[in-house]
Scaffold this motif. Structure first.
Motif, PDB file in Angstrom:
ATOM      1  N   CYS A 104       0.719   4.217  -1.226  1.00 32.42           N
ATOM      2  CA  CYS A 104       0.198   5.562  -0.922  1.00 32.42           C
ATOM      3  C   CYS A 104      -0.495   5.603   0.429  1.00 32.42           C
ATOM      4  N   GLY A 105      -0.470   4.505   1.163  1.00 34.95           N
ATOM      5  CA  GLY A 105      -1.056   4.497   2.501  1.00 34.95           C
ATOM      6  C   GLY A 105      -2.574   4.424   2.490  1.00 34.95           C
ATOM      7  N   GLY A 106      -3.143   3.915   1.406  1.00 34.22           N
ATOM      8  CA  GLY A 106      -4.599   3.721   1.378  1.00 34.22           C
ATOM      9  C   GLY A 106      -5.362   4.934   0.895  1.00 34.22           C
ATOM     10  N   SER A 163       0.871  -1.192   0.000  1.00 33.94           N
ATOM     11  CA  SER A 163       0.000   0.000   0.000  1.00 33.94           C
ATOM     12  C   SER A 163       0.903   1.236   0.000  1.00 33.94           C
ATOM     13  N   CYS A 185      -7.816  -0.880  -0.618  1.00 34.48           N
ATOM     14  CA  CYS A 185      -8.019   0.215   0.347  1.00 34.48           C
ATOM     15  C   CYS A 185      -9.387   0.878   0.166  1.00 34.48           C
ATOM     16  N   ALA A 212      -5.954   5.772  -2.376  1.00 37.79           N
ATOM     17  CA  ALA A 212      -6.409   5.585  -3.766  1.00 37.79           C
ATOM     18  C   ALA A 212      -5.565   6.390  -4.738  1.00 37.79           C
ATOM     19  N   ARG A 213      -4.244   6.268  -4.598  1.00 37.22           N
ATOM     20  CA  ARG A 213      -3.385   7.013  -5.503  1.00 37.22           C
ATOM     21  C   ARG A 213      -2.303   6.163  -6.148  1.00 37.22           C
ATOM     22  N   CYS A 214      -2.177   4.885  -5.730  1.00 40.65           N
ATOM     23  CA  CYS A 214      -1.020   4.148  -6.253  1.00 40.65           C
ATOM     24  C   CYS A 214      -1.388   2.834  -6.944  1.00 40.65           C
ATOM     25  N   SER A 215      -2.450   2.206  -6.562  1.00 42.67           N
ATOM     26  CA  SER A 215      -2.920   0.917  -7.097  1.00 42.67           C
ATOM     27  C   SER A 215      -2.126  -0.285  -6.595  1.00 42.67           C
ATOM     28  N   CYS A 220      -2.211  -1.729  -3.843  1.00 40.88           N
ATOM     29  CA  CYS A 220      -2.980  -2.600  -2.942  1.00 40.88           C
ATOM     30  C   CYS A 220      -3.973  -3.452  -3.715  1.00 40.88           C
ATOM     31  N   LEU A 266      -9.343  -2.052  -5.749  1.00 41.19           N
ATOM     32  CA  LEU A 266      -8.359  -1.516  -4.802  1.00 41.19           C
ATOM     33  C   LEU A 266      -8.749  -1.960  -3.391  1.00 41.19           C
TER      34      LEU A 266
END
Ligand code: FES
Length: 596
Positions: free
Chosen positions: A303-305, A301, A347, A307-310, A312, A345
């Protein structure tokens, strides 16, 4: 546009987390600036305590004026409740040690700072006492070193560490962070060290002066809070009530968490099953990433959850029929990957019935190997220009040829396009069927990135023109192409599975650039470029037709320019372009083009 109560509330729910994040960041930065300037002032103790007191006048001018007071108290009034809120909404108290240390230290600060703040600001405002540096130094060094002295050192360390960790967590995904990180690390160690030395030097000087000059000592006792037992007692009472109130607030938040857990349990629980057969039971309303964290299952994860990195993302193997549709944020992240409907995702996915999932990105990326991975591998946010190029009429190309010929022509196409992109300064990143994605700007500024992307479009036209001439006898008709260009912040990181992982970009800009490439068919042109790119590049695109379009999944319309022929784009002097030869050979031209 009128906003009904219902849509307004929905909008607030949607945007709430990002507003909270911004408020926490802004207020944290104000408080950190206060600590930073305080430490700078302490460092003046290495000159003399009088120098510290002169420096304190500047501090007072900044922080005791109306704007400074509002900023400081406002930041405190925002930051502390948001810390309680973060504790309340946190689904799991399991966290990495850095996050745990940051949180713990943050909650200690109000406890430690209270008496100091009361003695300095409250006493001067309500009891007409104006303690200055010499009073505080005498108190912590001579009068009460065991309690007041140690408490000041603890406050000093706790506030600085909390601020530095917060700053690190904010900056680590920023572009160029790796460049400034060594410098910041030096400041992070040097400033508190010189500040602490300054305090020691200043305090020793105050002690020596007090011993040598009885009048100085008498004045010191008169002006400090310590010389007024009535004031000390009043401040103690206020401090005790405040500590009690703080502890009560803390207990209330923990109670509220407990109540929320009970309510969630009454709402029912569901099971998430992982590939190794482990099943995690969670209350409805929690995300799959929350489930992994609760059960201690490593789950990427980056981006830390948010919804910016995918990273997760999971494939839902069983139970997908019970899931609601992806939110706009989730769609924005997944669409550029071309992911099918079973990919979600973790997250953002909050199942309401049992499901089984397969995490698609190895957790080691952020769990085991994180310490040794560089900024690109862990994912960093950068502003880049993205270019998508696609061959036209590929079906006819394939239908009328042997597979070997198709591969030969496609490879010539990729060679022509790839060399144009490299010559312009970009990086061919992904080959998708008969198209390609390129990234501009991973190491340069936004303006250069956009200029390079536009230059690449011109060069692609030139290179493909050369290719069409060279292969004229092989082709029934010249190979056409469509290009889409957009720019924005993306996450650049290494993604994929084991040895198949590769560095790529993920984000809104990628999705939009891909859509713009599709639109070249609709507008019957070679290039569709967002107006943003022209503006940032400083290259006027006024000669090309302007359109306002709506891209699926995005609420704001986008202004674009449809460019009939990329060759008509205004030129930009690329450094390599000066190498153009008399024969018309272009820099970066593929080998076959240069040899004709
Ligand atoms: S953790 Fe980054 S998108 Fe889910």
């Amino acid at each position: 546009m009128t906003l009904s109560w219902k849509t307004g509330r929905a909008e607030l729910v949607r945007r709430g987390p990002s507003i909270v994040r911004r408020l926490r960041l802004g207020s944290g930065l104000v408080l950190f600036s206060y600590v930073f300037l305080h430490f700078l002032n302490h460092s003046l103790g290495n000159i003399s305590f009088e120098a510290m007191e002169r420096g304190a006048l500047v501090q007072e001018w900044i922080w005791r004026g109306p704007i400074g007071t509002l900023a400081l108290y406002g930041a405190f009034a925002i930051h502390l409740p948001l810390a309680f809120w973060a504790l309340y909404i946190r689904r799991s108290l399991r966290m990495g040690w850095i996050e745990g240390v940051r949180l713990g230290l943050g909650f200690l600060i109000p406890l430690l700072v209270l008496q100091h703040a009361l003695a300095q600001r409250f006493a001067s405002a309500y009891f007409d006492i104006h303690p200055i540096y010499r009073n505080v130094l005498y108190l912590i060094w001579v009068a009460d070193p065991q309690i007041a002295g140690l408490k000041q050192i603890a406050l000093f360390t706790v506030a600085w560490l909390h601020g530095c960790i917060g700053l690190y967590r904010w900056l680590r995904v920023k572009r160029h962070f790796h460049l400034v990180a060594p410098f910041l690390l030096v400041v992070a160690f040097l400033l508190p060290t010189t500040a602490l030395l300054g305090v020691f030097q200043g305090a020793r000087q105050v002690e020596a002066t007090a011993r040598a000059d009885p009048a100085f000592l008498t004045a010191l006792r008169k002006t400090g809070v310590g010389g007024m037992p009535g004031v000390v007692a009043a401040l103690w009472t206020i401090a005790l009530w405040s500590w009690g109130g703080y502890a009560g607030a803390f207990a209330l938040v923990l109670m509220a968490r407990g109540i929320r857990v009970l309510v969630e349990r009454r709402g029912g629980t569901i099971r998430i099953v992982y590939p190794d057969g482990r099943a995690v039971r969670i209350p409805k309303g929690l995300s799959v990433l929350d489930a992994s964290r609760r059960a201690g299952i490593p789950h990427a994860s980056v981006c830390g959850g948010r919804a910016r990195c995918s990273t997760c993302r999971v494939r839902v193997l069983l139970g997908s029929e019970s899931l609601g549709p992806p939110s706009p944020a989730e769609t924005r992240v997944l669409a550029p990957l071309g992911a099918d409907r079973a990919v979600r995702l973790a997250c953002q996915l909050k199942p309401t019935a049992d499901i089984s999932v397969w995490p698609l990105v190895p957790p080691e990326i952020t769990v085991r190997d994180q310490a040794r991975l560089n900024a690109t591998e862990t994912g960093s946010e950068r502003f880049v220009a993205i270019l998508f190029v696609d061959i036209r009429a590929s079906t006819q190309l394939v239908e009328s040829r042997l597979p070997y010929d198709v591969v030969f022509i496609l490879n010539r196409f990729f060679e022509a396009v790839g060399s144009a992109i490299i010559a312009a300064g970009g990086t061919p990143n992904q080959f998708i069927g008969d198209g390609m994605m390129a990234i501009f700007g991973s190491e340069i500024d936004a303006q250069q990135a956009c200029r390079q992307a536009l230059e690449a479009a011109r060069l692609i036209d030139w290179h493909l023109g050369e290719m069409n001439r060279t292969l004229a006898s092989e082709l029934q008709q010249p190979i056409g192409f469509g290009i889409g260009i957009h720019a924005g912040d993306v996450i650049i990181g290494t993604m994929g599975y084991r040895e198949h992982a590769q560095t790529t970009a993920i984000g809104e800009a990628v999705h939009i650039a891909s859509r713009l490439q599709d639109l070249t068919k609709e507008y019957a042109c070679q290039l569709v470029v967002s107006e943003t790119v022209g503006e940032i590049a400083g290259i006027p695109l006024d000669d090309f037709s302007r359109h306002e379009i709506q891209i699926r999944g995005f609420s704001a319309p986008l202004t674009i320019r449809a460019v009939g022929s990329a060759a008509a784009l205004p030129g930009y002097e690329h450094p390599a372009a000066s190498g153009e030869t008399e024969q018309g050979s272009h820099p970066g031209a593929p080998i076959y083009a240069q040899s004709t």
